[in-house]
Design a protein around this motif. Structure first.
Motif, PDB file in Angstrom:
ATOM      1  N   ALA B 125      22.504 -14.738   3.200  1.00  0.00           N
ATOM      2  CA  ALA B 125      23.435 -13.870   3.061  1.00  0.00           C
ATOM      3  C   ALA B 125      22.559 -12.640   2.723  1.00  0.00           C
ATOM      4  O   ALA B 125      22.694 -11.445   3.410  1.00  0.00           O
ATOM      5  N   VAL B 126      21.640 -12.643   1.755  1.00  0.00           N
ATOM      6  CA  VAL B 126      20.892 -11.551   1.351  1.00  0.00           C
ATOM      7  C   VAL B 126      19.995 -11.015   2.318  1.00  0.00           C
ATOM      8  O   VAL B 126      19.847  -9.748   2.498  1.00  0.00           O
ATOM      9  N   THR B 127      19.384 -12.138   2.998  1.00  0.00           N
ATOM     10  CA  THR B 127      18.356 -11.804   3.917  1.00  0.00           C
ATOM     11  C   THR B 127      19.273 -10.900   5.172  1.00  0.00           C
ATOM     12  O   THR B 127      18.607 -10.023   5.674  1.00  0.00           O
ATOM     13  N   SER B 128      20.304 -11.331   5.498  1.00  0.00           N
ATOM     14  CA  SER B 128      21.013 -10.793   6.491  1.00  0.00           C
ATOM     15  C   SER B 128      21.382  -9.287   6.110  1.00  0.00           C
ATOM     16  O   SER B 128      21.215  -8.490   6.906  1.00  0.00           O
ATOM     17  N   ILE B 129      21.803  -8.970   4.801  1.00  0.00           N
ATOM     18  CA  ILE B 129      21.895  -7.750   4.335  1.00  0.00           C
ATOM     19  C   ILE B 129      20.684  -7.042   4.373  1.00  0.00           C
ATOM     20  O   ILE B 129      20.620  -5.917   5.108  1.00  0.00           O
ATOM     21  N   ALA B 130      19.544  -7.426   4.097  1.00  0.00           N
ATOM     22  CA  ALA B 130      18.239  -6.734   4.149  1.00  0.00           C
ATOM     23  C   ALA B 130      17.863  -6.502   5.427  1.00  0.00           C
ATOM     24  O   ALA B 130      17.400  -5.277   5.629  1.00  0.00           O
ATOM     25  N   LEU B 131      18.016  -7.524   6.455  1.00  0.00           N
ATOM     26  CA  LEU B 131      17.426  -7.121   7.648  1.00  0.00           C
ATOM     27  C   LEU B 131      18.127  -6.108   8.372  1.00  0.00           C
ATOM     28  O   LEU B 131      17.588  -5.400   9.303  1.00  0.00           O
ATOM     29  N   SER B 132      19.552  -6.266   8.269  1.00  0.00           N
ATOM     30  CA  SER B 132      20.316  -5.461   9.276  1.00  0.00           C
ATOM     31  C   SER B 132      20.084  -3.945   8.548  1.00  0.00           C
ATOM     32  O   SER B 132      20.303  -2.859   9.595  1.00  0.00           O
ATOM     33  N   LEU B 133      19.795  -3.785   7.461  1.00  0.00           N
ATOM     34  CA  LEU B 133      19.512  -2.488   6.900  1.00  0.00           C
ATOM     35  C   LEU B 133      18.164  -1.924   7.491  1.00  0.00           C
ATOM     36  O   LEU B 133      18.099  -0.926   8.072  1.00  0.00           O
ATOM     37  N   GLU B 134      17.195  -3.075   7.481  1.00  0.00           N
ATOM     38  CA  GLU B 134      15.874  -2.677   7.771  1.00  0.00           C
ATOM     39  C   GLU B 134      15.756  -2.340   9.189  1.00  0.00           C
ATOM     40  O   GLU B 134      15.033  -1.382   9.971  1.00  0.00           O
ATOM     41  N   GLU B 135      16.617  -3.125  10.037  1.00  0.00           N
ATOM     42  CA  GLU B 135      16.809  -2.969  11.445  1.00  0.00           C
ATOM     43  C   GLU B 135      17.299  -1.538  11.683  1.00  0.00           C
ATOM     44  O   GLU B 135      16.708  -0.986  12.600  1.00  0.00           O
ATOM     45  N   ARG B 136      18.160  -0.990  11.277  1.00  0.00           N
ATOM     46  CA  ARG B 136      18.482   0.271  11.387  1.00  0.00           C
ATOM     47  C   ARG B 136      17.468   1.464  11.228  1.00  0.00           C
ATOM     48  O   ARG B 136      17.504   2.318  12.094  1.00  0.00           O
ATOM     49  N   GLU B 137      16.485   1.056  10.315  1.00  0.00           N
ATOM     50  CA  GLU B 137      15.423   2.093   9.843  1.00  0.00           C
ATOM     51  C   GLU B 137      14.426   1.935  11.162  1.00  0.00           C
ATOM     52  O   GLU B 137      14.019   2.978  11.599  1.00  0.00           O
ATOM     53  N   ASP B 138      14.254   0.817  12.126  1.00  0.00           N
ATOM     54  CA  ASP B 138      13.362   0.742  13.107  1.00  0.00           C
ATOM     55  C   ASP B 138      14.074   1.679  14.250  1.00  0.00           C
ATOM     56  O   ASP B 138      13.223   2.418  15.009  1.00  0.00           O
ATOM     57  N   SER B 139      15.373   1.502  14.644  1.00  0.00           N
ATOM     58  CA  SER B 139      15.991   1.888  15.601  1.00  0.00           C
ATOM     59  C   SER B 139      16.082   3.710  15.560  1.00  0.00           C
ATOM     60  O   SER B 139      15.962   3.959  14.624  1.00  0.00           O
TER      61      SER B 139
END
Lengths: 794, 139, 125
Positions: B125-139
């Motif tokens: 769950a927490v990885t999902s939260i962190a990754l989805s937020l980081e992902e937005r940073e990339d795009s």
């Protein structure tokens, strides 16, 4: 399976039929009605099987405990009263299902209609079979709900929606009064079953709460049975398709209130209040219904108002407490169900075949519809109280009950004769006028109805004749057991078609003469009444509109005030309330803590950590830019982690470190994108009240905590966990053992919450961030747009 | 983040952290540690990996979708609770077996599998939260 | 030591409530983050404070040798920390989304759910 088990199954059968109805209709079309009519037919035979046993004075009962701790049982009891109702509901029900099959042939939602109809039938059967108070109430409200569905079946018309809503509000609301009355009866008598209550009549009547219970029950019964001034929903309910009117609003649902009064007669009856209120409201309804029915030109409305009138008569007879009154009520109830059901269906046939129900637009149908004409005449003779039909016997008994010489009886007898004469006129206005005279052009070319349509009314009309001819059997199997159940003692009904010379016969003859006169002068009477009603202005029907409109406006303005849509208001109110809850009891009950003794020997490093936490907090408050705010937030979080470490909580400390790190990271990720300043730009006068509330909350928490920690510590749980952590759960880390073992179910719930939060966040992030999404959810948005989306999805 | 130092240092650090997280998870019953803390350490490791090599690399490295991992964890924890039903003891009762492998007693229990479930939920769950937020940073 | 912690908890709560009463969503979020710590400290203090002895039973013993820190509030707080983080992350993303869609960070201007000019409901049936 024994009789009790079979009966329980039988009570479920209509609901099973309701489940199957839509599918069956899809497969068989309107012929599904033939199959579905088997359900009530089987029930009729099942219940008829009890007739001999009950006529011999027995009862059939069964059921099981529902909520034993509250003495609530799901139990049924079939005595003479219940049996008559069960037979009427299932018997007429079977004919109505057949009739509905023909009437709504080809209707796209016929399956739904039959489903609702069967659901209603099940509710009604449960209602009259119920022995427990709560079971009666549940089925009582179920009939309200299912009748709402049936009345509002043509939901695209506003009039139908209004009628459905009105019926639900009036009868459902009345049901709540009934519930209160039943609970009061329960409190008085200590029993929740009618079968046990019947013997407790004297105790109930002696109670100081008797009148309150009576009034509450009467409101329930009067709303259901459309007694004045709650009558207005019944004629409005004629918006429903005719099978509904014929079933619910003549033979079954509206009789539920009468059933309840009859059921409670041994318990609540035979008192001054009972014998005043029932005849009073019954008499008012009798007269009002008869007068209003003459005013109408719509066939169904005319019948609806005479139904109201008949219900008034039934209530009057139940409450009057004279010899023969109960017997008269029984006979009239049976007769009325037969002839009124038939006449409603005839009205439906005329509407169905000609396209109009307006009696002034109809005429000369006897050539096109001879069979319907015959059926209508037979039913009308019964309604008019003519020999050799069951209506005649009923009317004889009614007049016998009213023909004594005290002033009340004389007044009531006069009213009854006048009302009956008007009903006589209306009966023939419905059953004779459309068929005689010159042929009139109608919206549709009239021709004889199909068999499915005339079968129901035909059989009912015939039943009126057979019942009268076989009156001995009728009395033995139906009337006498039912009258005995209502009276609470053995009663024998013995009236037959053989007229006895006497006052009742004379009154009958007078009624017929007056009725014929009224029929001949119907048009003039109608105009006179229309003028009278116009002069009276608005009645309870308009009042209902006003009340509903007012309620909507009131709740709207109230909501506006309580929920003004401003988040800061909600927050302020919430935290002010928390501050009040924390502080006020402390002062009010003198629970303030003693002045705290601060330890003098706090090590320097601990003081330093606490000081850093405080500095972090203030830095968050005063931060001028994003970075400062984030870092300050991290500082106070890490300080808390260090505090946990210093005070014997390494697990907490590590977790807090990790979480604070993650918080800072994701906060930084989001905040850099928001490009928002964390400073508060509000003027001082706006922040001051906030600061006051915040300080009050903080002060309250501090005082509470001081008070709590000054009290001796109850270490039972802690002791338990320390004691058994190793010995039972085989773990040395007590905190972890509590989490995964002792309180494992809690943890399971908590990780589920974490999981759901993860899902929610993922879907929020994935959600396309365009304005369009919000427009989709906006109810005020253009409907074209929504329609377009639906189209696109297809 | 294109830092060469981070890119060089990340793989050994991350693998050590993940190992450490499992160690913390397993010793949790007797020493400070446990599923929650272990899970968070693993999340921190994956976040560092994501910062160094990008979100896509992390997604490939953990094979499954983070929320699938969380779901598996929740299922494992629930099943650990329901296992007690087979032995006619109340829900969530800890059951222990100690098989001897190569002369060493290994204590296994539903409590441990429950804790592993907690670990997986937190990681997922927490990885999902962190990754989805980081992902937005990339795009 | 408890009076000191009581004061500290009160201070945490004061700051967090003050921040949450603000109209800017960023400040409200910071308040929510601090509220979690305030409540955790409240629980921790309620279970009484003891220095430096974690509730771990030494090897070879069946019960703790001497007095230890209270394990019960620790167990409660441990799960609370993780849950308040998930909750905080959710609020954060929600705020971010709302800002992206509405272009507003002030609650005065976030009125989609309950618009200011919503007229009375339709009369009729």
């Amino acid at each position: 399976m024994n009789a009790a088990g079979l009966t329980l199954l039988a009570l479920c059968l209509p609901f099973l039929g309701a489940l199957a109805a839509p599918l069956l209709t899809r497969i068989l079309g309107h012929r599904a009605a033939l199959v579905l009519a088997l359900v009530p037919a089987v029930l009729f035979l099942h219940f008829a099987g009890f007739a001999a046993e009950i006529a011999a004075g027995g009862v059939v009962s069964g059921g099981y405990d529902w909520v034993p701790s509250f003495d609530v049982r799901f139990s049924f009891l079939i005595d003479g009263l219940s049996l008559t109702f069960l037979l009427l509901i299932s018997g007429i029900g079977a004919l109505i299902v057949l009739y509905a099959g023909g009437y709504l042939r080809g209707h796209p939602h016929q399956g739904r209609f039959l489903s609702f109809l069967l659901m209603f039938m099940g509710s009604m059967l449960g209602l009259v079979a119920a022995d427990g108070f709560l079971m009666l109430f549940v089925f009582w409200e179920l009939t309200s709900i299912t009748s709402f569905l049936l009345i509002g079946f043509d939901h695209h018309r506003e009039a139908a929606r209004r009628a459905a809503f009105q019926a639900l509000l009036v009868t459902g609301g009345g049901g709540l009064f009934l519930l209160a009355g039943l609970i009061l009866l329960w409190t008085i008598s200590g029993t929740t079953q009618f079968s046990l209550l019947a013997d407790l009549g004297p105790q109930v009547k002696a109670s100081p709460f008797y009148l309150a219970a009576l009034l509450l029950v009467l409101v329930g019964a009067f709303t259901k049975s459309a007694q004045f001034p709650f009558h207005f929903w019944l004629p409005n309910a004629m918006e429903a398709p005719t099978p509904v009117s014929a079933y619910l609003h003549s033979a079954t649902m509206v009789k539920a209130g009468v059933y309840l009064l009859m059921r409670l007669n041994p318990v609540l009856g035979d008192t001054a209040a009972w014998q005043t209120l029932l005849p009073l409201f019954g008499g008012l309804t009798l007269v009002a219904g008869a007068l209003l029915s003459v005013r109408q030109t719509d066939l169904k409305l005319m019948l609806a108002y005479t139904t109201m009138s008949s219900l008034g008569l039934l209530v009057l007879l139940t409450g009057i407490g004279m010899p023969h009154a109960i017997e008269a009520a029984v006979l009239y109830l049976v007769a009325h169900s037969l002839f009124k059901g038939a006449l409603f269906m005839v009205a439906g046939i005329i509407d169905h075949e000609t396209g109009t129900r307006d009696v002034t637009q109809l005429g000369g149908l006897r050539r096109a519809m001879p069979l319907t004409f015959g059926i209508a005449l037979v039913a009308a003779f019964s309604m008019g109280g003519m020999a050799p039909f069951v209506g005649f016997i009923a009317k004889e008994e009614v007049y016998a009950a009213l023909s004594s010489l005290d002033p009340r009886s004389i007044i009531l007898a006069v009213l009854a004769v006048l009302s009956n004469a008007l009903m006589f006129a209306v009966a023939f206005a419905v059953a004779l006028s459309p068929f005689i005279g010159k042929s009139v052009n109608t919206p549709k070319k009239p021709h004889e109805a199909p068999a499915l349509l005339y079968l129901g009314p035909g059989l009912l009309a015939l039943a009126g004749l057979v019942a009268a001819l076989g009156s001995t059997t009728l009395h033995r199997l139906v009337s006498s057991p039912m009258a005995s159940a209502i009276a609470g003692e053995a009663r024998m009904v013995s009236l037959s078609l053989m007229p006895h010379l006497g006052l009742p016969l004379a009154l009958s003859a007078l009624t017929a003469v007056l009725g014929i006169l009224a029929y001949l002068m119907l048009t003039r009477l109608r105009c006179a009444l229309a003028a009278l009603l116009a002069w009276l202005g608005w009645g309870p029907d308009r009042g209902f509109d006003q009340a509903v409109g007012g309620l909507v406006r009131l709740s709207f303005s109230l909501t506006r005030r309580l929920q003004n849509g401003r988040l800061d208001t909600y927050m302020t109110v919430t935290f002010a309330m928390i501050a009040i809850v924390l502080l006020v009891p402390l002062f009010l009950f003198g629970e303030l803590p003693r002045p705290p003794i601060f330890p003098a020997d706090i090590p320097l490093h601990e003081l330093a950590v606490i000081a850093i936490a405080v500095i972090g907090l203030f830095a968050v408050l005063l931060a001028a830019d994003r970075l400062t705010a984030i870092v300050s937030l991290g500082i106070q979080g890490f300080s808390v982690a260090v505090i946990f470490l210093l005070y014997g909580a390494p697990d907490l400390s590590f977790t807090q470190f990790m979480i604070e790190t993650l918080t800072v990271v994701i906060l930084a990720l989001v905040m850099t994108r928001l490009r928002l300043s964390p400073t508060d730009h509000r003027p001082f006068r706006e922040t001051l009240p906030d600061a006051a509330i915040a300080l009050a909350c903080g002060l309250g928490a501090t005082l509470l905590l001081l008070k709590v920690t000054q009290a001796p510590f109850d270490g039972v749980l802690t002791e338990f966990f320390n004691q058994y952590s190793k010995t039972i759960a085989h773990g040395a880390n007590v905190v972890n053992v509590i989490i995964v073992d002792f309180r494992g179910t809690d943890t399971l719930g908590e990780i589920a919450v974490v999981m759901i939060a993860g899902l929610a966040i993922l879907s929020l992030v994935r959600l396309g961030g365009s304005q369009r999404r919000i427009a989709d959810n906006d109810p005020d948005a253009e409907h074209d747009d929504t329609a377009g989306t639906v189209e696109a999805r297809r | 983040m294109k830092s060469l130092i981070l890119r060089t240092a990340a793989p050994p650090i991350v693998s050590l952290m993940v190992l450490f997280s499992i160690f913390v998870l397993l010793r949790g019953h007797n020493e400070p540690g446990g599923g929650f803390i272990g899970g968070l350490i693993a999340v921190a490791a994956l976040s560092i990996y994501g910062i160094a090599f990008g979100v896509e690399t992390v997604r490939r490295a953990i094979v499954f979708h983070p929320l699938a991992i969380a779901g598996a964890g929740l299922l494992l924890s629930t099943l650990s609770g329901f296992l007690s039903a087979i032995f006619h003891v109340p829900f969530m009762t800890g059951l222990w077996i100690t098989p001897v492998v190569l002369g060493v007693e290994i204590p296994l229990s539903t409590v441990m599998s429950f804790d592993i479930g907690v670990y997986l939920v937190v990681v997922g769950a927490v990885t999902s939260i962190a990754l989805s937020l980081e992902e937005r940073e990339d795009s | 030591m408890e009076p000191v912690f009581a004061l500290l908890t009160g201070l945490f709560l004061t700051v967090s409530v003050y921040l949450m009463l603000s109209k800017s969503i960023i400040r409200m979020l910071l308040g929510v983050a601090i509220l979690g710590n305030a409540v955790n400290l409240l629980l921790f203090t309620n279970g009484r404070i003891l220095r430096e002895v974690p509730p771990v039973i030494a090897a070879g013993l069946d019960v703790p040798a001497g007095p230890t820190a209270n394990p019960l509030p620790q167990a409660l707080i441990l799960t609370a920390i993780v849950i308040s983080f998930s909750f905080f992350a959710f609020l954060l993303v929600l705020a971010w989304r709302a800002y992206g869609t509405l272009g507003a960070d002030n609650t005065d201007r976030m009125r989609v759910a309950e618009p200011e000019d919503g007229g009375p409901p339709p009369s009729g049936y």
